[in-house]
Write an enzyme that holds these catalytic residues in place. Structure first.
Site, mmCIF file in Angstrom:
data_model
loop_
_atom_site.group_PDB
_atom_site.id
_atom_site.type_symbol
_atom_site.label_atom_id
_atom_site.label_comp_id
_atom_site.label_asym_id
_atom_site.label_seq_id
_atom_site.Cartn_x
_atom_site.Cartn_y
_atom_site.Cartn_z
ATOM 1 C CG ASN A 1 6.657 3.696 12.021
ATOM 2 O OD1 ASN A 1 6.117 4.852 12.589
ATOM 3 N ND2 ASN A 1 8.541 4.106 11.464
ATOM 4 C CB SER A 2 3.562 1.935 6.213
ATOM 5 O OG SER A 2 1.831 1.670 6.758
ATOM 6 N N GLY B 1 -9.555 -26.393 -2.279
ATOM 7 C CA GLY B 1 -10.845 -26.347 -2.892
ATOM 8 C C GLY B 1 -11.584 -26.612 -1.042
ATOM 9 C CB ILE C 1 -10.471 -25.651 7.130
ATOM 10 C CG1 ILE C 1 -10.086 -23.598 7.222
ATOM 11 C CG2 ILE C 1 -9.490 -26.395 6.028
ATOM 12 C CD1 ILE C 1 -8.412 -24.363 7.472
ATOM 13 C CG HIS D 1 -0.077 -0.073 2.760
ATOM 14 N ND1 HIS D 1 -0.302 -0.160 3.664
ATOM 15 C CD2 HIS D 1 -0.048 1.573 3.414
ATOM 16 C CE1 HIS D 1 0.543 -0.304 4.236
ATOM 17 N NE2 HIS D 1 0.550 1.031 4.889
ATOM 18 C CG ASP E 1 -0.771 -4.161 2.913
ATOM 19 O OD1 ASP E 1 0.052 -3.523 1.361
ATOM 20 O OD2 ASP E 1 0.027 -3.452 3.704
#
Length: 343
Positions: free
Chosen positions: A238-239, A295, A298, A135, A165
């Site tokens: 800080n990302s 597929g 759960i 991002h 990300d």
């Protein structure tokens, strides 16, 4: 930096819940230890650093600020109606709206404008590969990284993985760069020190310290990441920056904060190092991340389910559904099967 808000109702509930606990009178008789029982006590841990300065001095040259220029679509008139409501009745405002509406009808192509943003990253190889968040560099037309020595260098986007990300950049200028390595977040215990470095609010070279507050956090940011929760202060900018253990290993990639205020309230989230390492190596090798498809749907295996199946514990997951024609169906997996391990 991504933010996660909190509703007013949740805040009220939290405040009144805390108040209720605060006014509760506890009876000493109820909480008195049994005869012969001893309270929990441990010796104070030894060897804890009085300063993180040596650690930060060693790893800081590998931490960079990421400066991004991107093209972003300008908001359509319909998307801004709520904002415009406050100007209703002002002289000339209706004429402005009419002109803007006519412009959009005459130019159906979306209008874009240049935007600038800041983030953080860190070098993971001597030839200039940099890890950051997707991002941070999304829709980027120009990327520059600033090193500790003040050099601002052009970087190219190697690849991204929006589902975790993560993104990988490479510094264009040839050279040998200081770099750090990934550690293993599984070696951390709740309460262990972590040190975050990055570029909050454009203030590059900022270090903060805290502890691992929790692990395995699901914050609704994708199906592949169980985040580390840390209380080292992280903010906008800080990302993509690293969190280190006391050995100087990267244990997490700082990605998001939970904040009712927009600033740090001591609840930050980092992508675990082992996942970040796996994803970034795949991006460096192939430019993208390829994932297999099983597929199945759960769900957690509860203690009651385990007991009904004659299992000693509830470790594992139970298959809730199998997709028709999927590799799982072809492989013989069925609804109700319990998965204990994956090869």
């Amino acid at each position: 930096m991504k933010k996660f808000g909190i509703s007013r109702q949740a805040l009220v509930a939290a405040v009144f819940g805390a108040a209720a606990v605060g006014t509760l009178v506890l009876s000493p008789k109820i909480f008195s230890p049994e005869a012969g029982a001893q309270p929990i006590a441990i010796e104070a841990p030894g060897g804890a650093p009085l300063s993180f300065a040596d650690l930060i001095e060693r790893v800081e040259p590998a931490v960079v600020s990421v400066n991004v220029v991107s093209e972003r679509e300008v908001g359509k008139l319909a998307d801004m109606e709520q904002f415009f409501e406050q100007f209703r009745g002002m002289p000339g405002f209706d004429e402005f709206l009419q002109n803007r509406k006519q412009q959009e009808e005459d130019n159906p192509e979306p209008e874009t404008q240049e935007a600038r943003s800041l983030g953080s990253g860190f070098l993971i190889s001597k030839d200039g590969y940099v890890v950051t968040n997707n991002h941070v560099v999304e829709n980027a037309t120009e990327i520059k990284v600033t090193l500790k020595d003040g050099r601002e260098l052009d970087a190219e986007l190697v690849g991204t993985d929006p589902q975790t990300d993560l993104a990988v950049l490479r510094i264009k200028e040839k050279g040998t760069y200081p770099y750090v390595r990934f550690g293993n977040s599984h070696d951390l215990r709740k309460g262990d020190w972590v040190i975050a470095l990055g570029n909050p609010f454009g203030l590059g070279g900022t270090a903060t310290a805290g502890i691992l507050s929790a692990d395995g956090r699901d914050i609704g940011a994708g199906p592949y990441t169980d985040f580390l929760q840390i209380d080292a202060s992280i903010n906008r900018g800080n990302s993509g920056g690293p969190s280190f253990d006391l050995n100087g290993n990267v244990v997490g990639v700082n990605t998001a904060i939970f904040s009712p205020t927009g600033g740090s309230v001591g609840i930050g989230f980092a992508i675990p190092a082992e996942l970040a390492n796996e994803v970034t190596q795949a991006i460096i090798k192939d430019g993208r991340v390829s994932r297999g498809w099983l597929g199945v749907a759960i769900q957690d295996l509860t203690a009651d389910m385990a007991e009904a199946q004659g299992l000693k514990d509830n470790e594992g997951a139970i298959i809730a559904d199998v997709t028709n024609g999927s590799p799982a169906e072809k492989g013989g997996l069925e609804r109700g099967d319990i998965i204990l391990s994956v090869n």
